[in-house]
Design a protein around this motif. Structure first.
Motif, PDB file in Angstrom:
ATOM      1  N   ALA A 138       0.835  -1.198   0.000  1.00  0.00           N
ATOM      2  CA  ALA A 138       0.000   0.000   0.000  1.00  0.00           C
ATOM      3  C   ALA A 138       0.869   1.246   0.000  1.00  0.00           C
ATOM      4  CB  ALA A 138      -0.915   0.004   1.221  1.00  0.00           C
ATOM      5  N   THR A 139       0.548   2.169  -0.925  1.00  0.00           N
ATOM      6  CA  THR A 139       1.091   3.517  -0.841  1.00  0.00           C
ATOM      7  C   THR A 139       0.060   4.346  -0.077  1.00  0.00           C
ATOM      8  OG1 THR A 139       0.074   4.185  -2.937  1.00  0.00           O
ATOM      9  CG2 THR A 139       2.284   3.227  -3.039  1.00  0.00           C
ATOM     10  N   GLN A 140       0.192   5.646  -0.092  1.00  0.00           N
ATOM     11  CA  GLN A 140      -0.763   6.463   0.654  1.00  0.00           C
ATOM     12  C   GLN A 140      -2.139   6.515   0.000  1.00  0.00           C
ATOM     13  OE1 GLN A 140       1.354  10.203   1.128  1.00  0.00           O
ATOM     14  NE2 GLN A 140       2.086   9.570   3.137  1.00  0.00           N
ATOM     15  N   ASP A 141      -2.237   6.104  -1.273  1.00  0.00           N
ATOM     16  CA  ASP A 141      -3.553   6.182  -1.915  1.00  0.00           C
ATOM     17  C   ASP A 141      -3.942   4.960  -2.743  1.00  0.00           C
ATOM     18  OD1 ASP A 141      -1.826   6.487  -4.030  1.00  0.00           O
ATOM     19  OD2 ASP A 141      -2.832   8.235  -4.890  1.00  0.00           O
ATOM     20  N   LYS A 142      -3.051   3.956  -2.879  1.00  0.00           N
ATOM     21  CA  LYS A 142      -3.378   2.804  -3.713  1.00  0.00           C
ATOM     22  C   LYS A 142      -2.908   1.497  -3.089  1.00  0.00           C
ATOM     23  CE  LYS A 142      -3.504   4.817  -8.383  1.00  0.00           C
ATOM     24  NZ  LYS A 142      -2.916   4.746  -9.750  1.00  0.00           N
ATOM     25  N   ILE A 143      -3.584   0.414  -3.499  1.00  0.00           N
ATOM     26  CA  ILE A 143      -3.191  -0.944  -3.130  1.00  0.00           C
ATOM     27  C   ILE A 143      -2.721  -1.658  -4.394  1.00  0.00           C
ATOM     28  CG2 ILE A 143      -3.927  -3.131  -2.098  1.00  0.00           C
ATOM     29  CD1 ILE A 143      -4.063  -0.810  -0.188  1.00  0.00           C
ATOM     30  N   PHE A 144      -1.615  -2.387  -4.297  1.00  0.00           N
ATOM     31  CA  PHE A 144      -1.090  -3.153  -5.423  1.00  0.00           C
ATOM     32  C   PHE A 144      -0.951  -4.615  -5.001  1.00  0.00           C
ATOM     33  CE2 PHE A 144       0.626   1.149  -5.652  1.00  0.00           C
ATOM     34  CZ  PHE A 144       0.259   1.536  -6.933  1.00  0.00           C
ATOM     35  N   VAL A 145      -1.270  -5.524  -5.921  1.00  0.00           N
ATOM     36  CA  VAL A 145      -1.141  -6.955  -5.647  1.00  0.00           C
ATOM     37  C   VAL A 145      -0.241  -7.579  -6.710  1.00  0.00           C
ATOM     38  CG1 VAL A 145      -2.326  -9.149  -5.302  1.00  0.00           C
ATOM     39  CG2 VAL A 145      -3.443  -7.016  -4.616  1.00  0.00           C
ATOM     40  N   TYR A 146       0.721  -8.364  -6.257  1.00  0.00           N
ATOM     41  CA  TYR A 146       1.677  -9.034  -7.139  1.00  0.00           C
ATOM     42  C   TYR A 146       1.603 -10.544  -6.923  1.00  0.00           C
ATOM     43  CZ  TYR A 146       4.128  -4.525  -7.775  1.00  0.00           C
ATOM     44  OH  TYR A 146       4.458  -3.234  -8.073  1.00  0.00           O
ATOM     45  N   ASP A 147       1.878 -11.302  -7.984  1.00  0.00           N
ATOM     46  CA  ASP A 147       2.132 -12.734  -7.870  1.00  0.00           C
ATOM     47  C   ASP A 147       3.417 -13.016  -8.638  1.00  0.00           C
ATOM     48  OD1 ASP A 147       2.288 -15.470  -7.807  1.00  0.00           O
ATOM     49  OD2 ASP A 147       0.198 -15.827  -8.354  1.00  0.00           O
ATOM     50  N   LEU A 148       4.496 -13.238  -7.925  1.00  0.00           N
ATOM     51  CA  LEU A 148       5.806 -13.405  -8.544  1.00  0.00           C
ATOM     52  C   LEU A 148       5.913 -14.696  -9.341  1.00  0.00           C
ATOM     53  CD1 LEU A 148       7.992 -12.206  -5.533  1.00  0.00           C
ATOM     54  CD2 LEU A 148       7.116 -10.868  -7.455  1.00  0.00           C
ATOM     55  N   ASN A 149       4.996 -15.618  -9.110  1.00  0.00           N
ATOM     56  CA  ASN A 149       4.986 -16.856  -9.884  1.00  0.00           C
ATOM     57  C   ASN A 149       4.380 -16.639 -11.266  1.00  0.00           C
ATOM     58  OD1 ASN A 149       5.523 -19.746  -9.953  1.00  0.00           O
ATOM     59  ND2 ASN A 149       3.300 -20.020  -9.979  1.00  0.00           N
ATOM     60  N   VAL A 150       3.580 -15.577 -11.396  1.00  0.00           N
ATOM     61  CA  VAL A 150       2.930 -15.251 -12.668  1.00  0.00           C
ATOM     62  C   VAL A 150       3.711 -14.179 -13.414  1.00  0.00           C
ATOM     63  CG1 VAL A 150       0.830 -14.341 -13.742  1.00  0.00           C
ATOM     64  CG2 VAL A 150       0.661 -15.881 -11.775  1.00  0.00           C
ATOM     65  N   ASP A 151       4.087 -13.123 -12.705  1.00  0.00           N
ATOM     66  CA  ASP A 151       4.819 -12.007 -13.303  1.00  0.00           C
ATOM     67  C   ASP A 151       5.868 -11.540 -12.302  1.00  0.00           C
ATOM     68  OD1 ASP A 151       5.734  -9.591 -14.378  1.00  0.00           O
ATOM     69  OD2 ASP A 151       3.780  -9.097 -15.235  1.00  0.00           O
ATOM     70  N   LYS A 152       7.119 -11.672 -12.665  1.00  0.00           N
ATOM     71  CA  LYS A 152       8.208 -11.350 -11.741  1.00  0.00           C
ATOM     72  C   LYS A 152       8.572  -9.871 -11.745  1.00  0.00           C
ATOM     73  CE  LYS A 152      10.141 -15.980 -12.133  1.00  0.00           C
ATOM     74  NZ  LYS A 152       8.952 -16.474 -12.863  1.00  0.00           N
ATOM     75  N   ILE A 153       7.894  -9.091 -12.581  1.00  0.00           N
ATOM     76  CA  ILE A 153       8.227  -7.667 -12.686  1.00  0.00           C
ATOM     77  C   ILE A 153       7.029  -6.771 -12.382  1.00  0.00           C
ATOM     78  CG2 ILE A 153       9.053  -5.854 -14.235  1.00  0.00           C
ATOM     79  CD1 ILE A 153      10.560  -8.017 -15.778  1.00  0.00           C
ATOM     80  N   GLY A 154       5.896  -7.068 -13.003  1.00  0.00           N
ATOM     81  CA  GLY A 154       4.751  -6.169 -12.911  1.00  0.00           C
ATOM     82  C   GLY A 154       3.682  -6.627 -11.943  1.00  0.00           C
ATOM     83  N   LYS A 155       2.855  -5.685 -11.530  1.00  0.00           N
ATOM     84  CA  LYS A 155       1.726  -5.972 -10.639  1.00  0.00           C
ATOM     85  C   LYS A 155       0.576  -6.570 -11.440  1.00  0.00           C
ATOM     86  CE  LYS A 155       0.722  -1.035 -10.966  1.00  0.00           C
ATOM     87  NZ  LYS A 155       2.049  -0.700 -11.519  1.00  0.00           N
ATOM     88  N   LEU A 156      -0.255  -7.367 -10.769  1.00  0.00           N
ATOM     89  CA  LEU A 156      -1.417  -7.968 -11.416  1.00  0.00           C
ATOM     90  C   LEU A 156      -2.684  -7.165 -11.176  1.00  0.00           C
ATOM     91  CD1 LEU A 156      -0.958 -11.811 -10.842  1.00  0.00           C
ATOM     92  CD2 LEU A 156      -0.099 -10.362 -12.684  1.00  0.00           C
TER      93      LEU A 156
END
Length: 244
Positions: A138-156
């Motif tokens: 979480a930043t001050q205004d957004k939530i980000f979700v990652y799955d490193l098994n699917v994408d090792k660079i970008g957020k899903l």
């Protein structure tokens, strides 16, 4: 500190005194004390814990050795707001910092193995309870979700829960596919995760030919998730060797 229950009161017991780390032991002694902002115990080794500091360093400590750090991890340039051990892999942990980054670490290595820039200070980061490679930050205004098994660079996925209050912390529901988000107005927002963000365990879709290899067919969830993270660490290590 440890708290010891006496007959009619709780008594604090100092576990470790946080020291600023200088170029050598003598310089560290002269500089003074560090300011700890967060900590987390390793569930696989309960006497081991991490401490994130205002100076940007992360220290690996032990309740058995109060006089020194076991390891110091250097990579953040500003305050570390969160450190969290992985739920399935005993060496992996995540950190969130005011320097706009989330970093993934292997406790055997003193520098980060992966880093993700978010564009503003990151106030929190958590591993998912159902997968070794899924995390949210979480930043001050957004939530980000990652799955490193699917994408090792970008957020899903990313979500902006509200316009006005700043976000302060997040938590995964331990049973349902939900993330709880706290804010500066005292509110809590519930975000439901889509099915593609809640994958865990041995499934045909996790493999290139949609067929589960025999060695994984009867593997327990915990062991499979641990192996999944171990494979990721090996891939990242290979990238680093090729770059160097």
């Amino acid at each position: 500190m440890n708290w010891v229950l006496m007959k009619n009161k709780l008594e604090p017991e100092e576990v470790i005194r946080l020291r600023l780390v200088g170029k050598n032991e003598e310089e560290s002694t002269l500089i003074g004390l560090a300011c700890g902002l967060c900590f987390d115990f390793n569930k696989f080794e309960p006497h081991i814990f991490l401490v994130g500091t205002e100076e940007g360093k992360i220290h690996k400590c032990s309740r058995a050795y109060s006089g020194q750090y076991q390891e110091t991890y250097i990579g953040h340039n500003l305050a570390v707001y969160k450190v969290k051990w992985n739920n399935f892999h005993p060496r992996t942990f995540i950190s969130a910092s005011a320097d706009w980054t989330v970093k993934i670490w292997d406790s055997k290595i003193s520098s980060q193995i992966m880093s993700f820039e978010q564009g503003m200070q990151v106030v929190d980061a958590m591993w998912a309870p159902y997968s070794s490679t899924v995390f949210a930050c979480a930043t001050q205004d957004k939530i980000f979700v990652y799955d490193l098994n699917v994408d090792k660079i970008g957020k899903l996925a990313e979500q902006k829960p509200s316009k006005q209050p700043r976000l302060t912390n997040i938590a995964f529901n331990q049973r349902d596919p939900i993330i709880l988000v706290g804010d500066t107005h005292g509110g809590i927002t519930l975000l439901k995760l889509s099915p593609n963000l809640t994958k865990s365990g041995v499934k045909p879709s996790n493999f290139p030919d949609a067929k589960v290899p025999k060695e994984f067919e009867n593997m327990p969830l915990e062991e499979y998730e641990k192996q999944k993270m171990e494979t990721l660490l090996q891939v990242v290590s290979k990238w680093e060797r090729e770059d160097s």
